[in-house]
Design an enzyme around this catalytic site. Structure first.
Site, PDB file in Angstrom:
ATOM      1  N   GLY A 202       1.410   0.467   6.036  1.00 11.87           N
ATOM      2  CA  GLY A 202       2.561  -0.407   5.844  1.00 11.87           C
ATOM      3  C   GLY A 202       3.698   0.042   6.725  1.00 11.87           C
ATOM      4  O   GLY A 202       3.480   0.745   7.709  1.00 11.87           O
ATOM      5  N   SER A 203       4.910  -0.345   6.370  1.00  7.85           N
ATOM      6  CA  SER A 203       6.058  -0.001   7.208  1.00  7.85           C
ATOM      7  C   SER A 203       7.354  -0.337   6.496  1.00  7.85           C
ATOM      8  O   SER A 203       7.369  -1.118   5.537  1.00  7.85           O
ATOM      9  CB  SER A 203       6.025  -0.777   8.536  1.00  7.85           C
ATOM     10  OG  SER A 203       4.814  -0.590   9.223  1.00  7.85           O
TER      11      SER A 203
END
Length: 748
Positions: A202-203
């Site tokens: 993810g981020s």
């Protein structure tokens, strides 16, 4: 066209004002960061490919083997190699990439030249060093290491683009055989669709406008959470073609261009989107013939492509395996026994919106040439090339932008209601027996079957936009996004702990006179833990209520003494710092918590602040703590262990914590198995302030520029990260020339 002839020479003179005639100049500054000065897109690719190969050739070389469909030949069939080989050889037999390159709207000349140059640069390094002298033992002298072609680069582009599609389910494709036909290559009894994006990557991304910054300009925080191992490690690069392109950031192995980065006027990052990029279609089979299916009463025939793979046996001899890959014109058949069965009446076909998506390189070029976020938005709207990510950006005018302008199947809410048969692991299962249940299309979509930009969520703001892998709904809580198809994401549902931690810190920073660059950097690395801040006081109160010897019953029915655990938590400040004692225990506790600890339920009218009220006396909370203590005992690890002793990269302790705890600075590691190391998390971190006099950028490539353990740039930046310092980026020619660590290589 004659082959490009390149010679290499290492010098340490001043940076040239222009690229080497007919080639590129590769400069490296501190920490081995490459800056390519080129005269054309092709020579920019040469510099990028050479720099990558010099740092990480042995990351890409095995992927070239995979794209050839020859893993089983060189490494044996186990571990999914045979399934992957069947799929990639099927792609090659059907010339999928070649046809996508030649199709209308295929890659531009500039993109083709960049990819061609990248292959040439990679090959130049390989030729200059030789396979037998490669610095990494993993591929030194290996027969399977070979030069690459432009076509290999485009195959790699497609592999990354379709990571969330067929690339992630090759075992299910191999398992799909007609009833009564055994699958000679398929993973054992698959029970669900795997996490095709690779273990929860993810981020975080935060775009700040003039109203959110002290300097009244644009700022961006980029914080992708990608694997720290394997072929998805980022590689940092700065590409300059004077008068044409000047962009700095990162890309993934084998991909030309800059995927996340900045120019002198615009900065952007990506976060993995909630949009679903694939659908399943239940085919109604013809009675008596499971290789034929019916659409609107008309019989159609499944395509049968026999694929032959060379396989190395245990004794080293080679044999061949042949198995069919079955498909419709929209994609391959997949099978999971009992869940997605291929039987006498039905089969299931997977359709991926990224099955031929090679538009990403042109999008990266276009984004790098954008003068502001509105032009960046226009590039994305025209190409819709982002395969499974949304975009957060900011510019020098003080405007912030969020957009989920990516590849999304055209499945409307009405169509899903009318045609949806089920939802399998979050993927719609549509009725494949009706033509009106096939994907639709928008006039503004670059290829048929997609939603156009007009139906996808975008937002321009002067204060802030952000995304932490939740849906677009709360990109800015003051201006919720609600008008988008359900296949893009939901609205009115609880946000993740990490999203709530991010939104809280952003609001605090803006309220305090707006962010400075230093404050944005500090927010990234403060290691605050959402669940600990809210839950630890209640847990400690519960501990005190059981004094002098608090205990609880674990899931297995045993009573566990929690005295040492309570003492460890009492001495912890709730941060995921290196020296923290109690941080590791809290993580295992939260990940084992199977009950709702909140007294105030979620309220869609107050999504940032609900649910709240952590109550440690609720049934199941103390059980989770007892289970965590048992896990530490089983691993012979004290409950008050330092985080640095159980969360490591290359034997070096690393700070940060798990996103599921509510940590913004994500580091994912199994702290009960310290030898397993960091799995993924904050990989490339970039904080950029876009001033009128040029960008001020600070970066961290946490694991270092090179995956080669013998490289001086293998772990050098992890120490900078652990000290919570940053690398000051050198973007201008003057800044590059003044670096005392500067080296220069002319590639002619």
């Amino acid at each position: 066209m004659a082959a490009l002839v390149i010679t290499a020479a290492l010098v340490t003179t001043a940076v040239p004002a222009s690229a080497a005639p007919g080639g590129a100049t590769l400069r490296r500054t501190e920490f081995g960061i490459p800056h390519v000065l080129a005269s054309s897109y092709r020579t920019a690719g040469v510099g990028a490919g050479y720099a990558f190969a010099e740092d990480n050739l042995c990351l890409l070389a095995p992927q070239i083997v995979a794209l050839d469909g020859e893993q089983s030949r060189w490494f044996g069939p186990a571990g999914g190699n045979l399934e992957d080989d069947l799929y990639h050889r099927w792609l090659k037999q059907n010339r999928v990439v070649e046809r996508a390159l030649a199709a209308p709207g295929g890659p531009s000349r500039d993109a083709r030249e960049l990819a061609r140059g990248y292959a040439e640069g990679y090959n130049r390094y390989l030729s200059s060093v030789g396979v037998d002298n490669l610095p990494e033992s993993v591929c030194r002298g290996a027969e399977w290491v070979r030069p690459i072609t432009e076509l290999d680069v485009w195959r790699r582009v497609l592999q990354i683009s379709d990571m969330g599609g067929a690339e992630g389910v090759t075992g299910l494709i191999a398992a799909a055989q007609p009833p009564g036909t055994p699958a000679v290559a398929s993973r054992t009894a698959p029970t669900g669709l795997p996490d095709v994006l690779g273990g929860g990557i993810g981020s975080n991304a935060v775009g700040l406008g003039a109203d959110g910054t002290t300097g009244r300009t644009g700022m961006l925080l980029a914080n992708p959470h990608f694997p720290w191992q394997c072929d998805r490690r980022f590689h940092q690069i700065h590409l300059t073609i004077p008068g044409e392109l000047n962009v700095s950031g990162v890309s993934l192995p084998g991909l030309p261009g800059v995927a996340i980065g900045h120019t002198d006027r615009v900065a952007w990052s990506h976060t993995v989107s909630t949009a679903v990029t694939v659908t399943l279609h239940r085919l109604a089979l013809t009675p008596g013939d499971p290789t034929r299916y019916v659409v609107d009463g008309q019989t159609r025939v499944l395509r049968n492509d026999p694929v032959t793979v060379t396989v190395r046996q245990d004794d080293g001899t080679l044999t061949t395996v042949t198995q069919s890959v079955w498909s419709t014109p929209d994609g391959p058949i997949v099978s999971i026994p009992g869940a997605l069965p291929w039987d006498a009446t039905q089969a299931f076909q997977l359709r991926s919106a990224n099955a031929t998506n090679l538009r990403t390189v042109d999008q990266w070029i276009g984004m790098a040439k954008a003068r502001d976020v509105r032009q960046l938005r226009d590039v994305q709207a025209r190409l819709l090339a982002s395969p499974w990510v949304n975009t957060t950006a900011a510019d020098v005018t003080g405007t912030a932008f969020y957009g989920d302008l990516q590849v999304v199947p055209h499945v409307t809410n009405e169509q899903e209601e009318r045609c949806g048969l089920a939802d399998f692991d979050g993927i719609p299962v549509l009725d494949g027996s009706r033509a009106d249940c096939a994907w639709g299309s928008d006039a503004d979509a670059p290829v048929p079957g997609l939603f156009g930009a007009g139906n996808l969520p975008t937002l321009f703001r002067r204060d802030v936009v952000s995304n932490m892998n939740d849906s677009p709904w709360l990109a800015n809580p003051a201006a919720p996004l609600v008008s988008y198809p359900a296949i893009v994401g939901d609205t009115g549902t609880p946000r993740s702990y990490r999203t709530r931690m991010g939104l809280e810190m952003i609001a605090e920073g803006i309220a305090d006179s707006g962010f400075t660059l230093a404050e944005l950097q500090a927010m990234q690395l403060n290691n605050r833990n959402f669940t600990a801040e809210r839950g630890l006081p209640s847990v400690l109160a519960w501990c005190r209520s059981g004094a002098p010897a608090p205990s609880a019953v674990a899931t297995d029915g045993r009573t566990v003494d929690l005295t040492a655990a309570c003492a460890a938590l009492a001495g912890w400040n709730t941060r995921g710092d290196l020296e923290a004692r109690g941080a590791a225990l809290w993580r295992v506790f939260v990940l084992r918590l199977r009950t709702d600890p909140w007294t105030v339920p979620f309220d869609p009218a107050d999504p940032v602040n609900t649910p709240r009220g952590f109550d440690a006396t609720r049934p199941g909370v103390s059980t989770a703590l007892a289970d965590a203590v048992q896990a530490f005992a089983a691993a012979s690890i004290p409950v008050d262990v330092r985080l640095a002793d159980v969360q490591k990269y290359e034997s070096i302790g690393v700070h940060g914590c798990d996103g599921r705890e509510g940590c913004f600075n994500v580091i994912t590691a199994d702290v009960t198995r310290p030898d397993s190391g960091v799995q993924h998390g904050s990989s490339f971190i970039m904080a950029t302030e876009l001033t009128r006099s040029g960008p001020r950028t600070r970066t961290l490539l946490t694991y270092g520029q090179s995956a080669n353990p013998t490289s001086p740039h293998h772990t050098d930046q992890i120490h900078v990260y652990n000290d919570k310092r940053w690398v000051t980026e050198r973007f201008t020619e003057r800044e590059i020339a003044s670096d005392p660590h500067l080296t220069i290589r002319h590639l002619r």
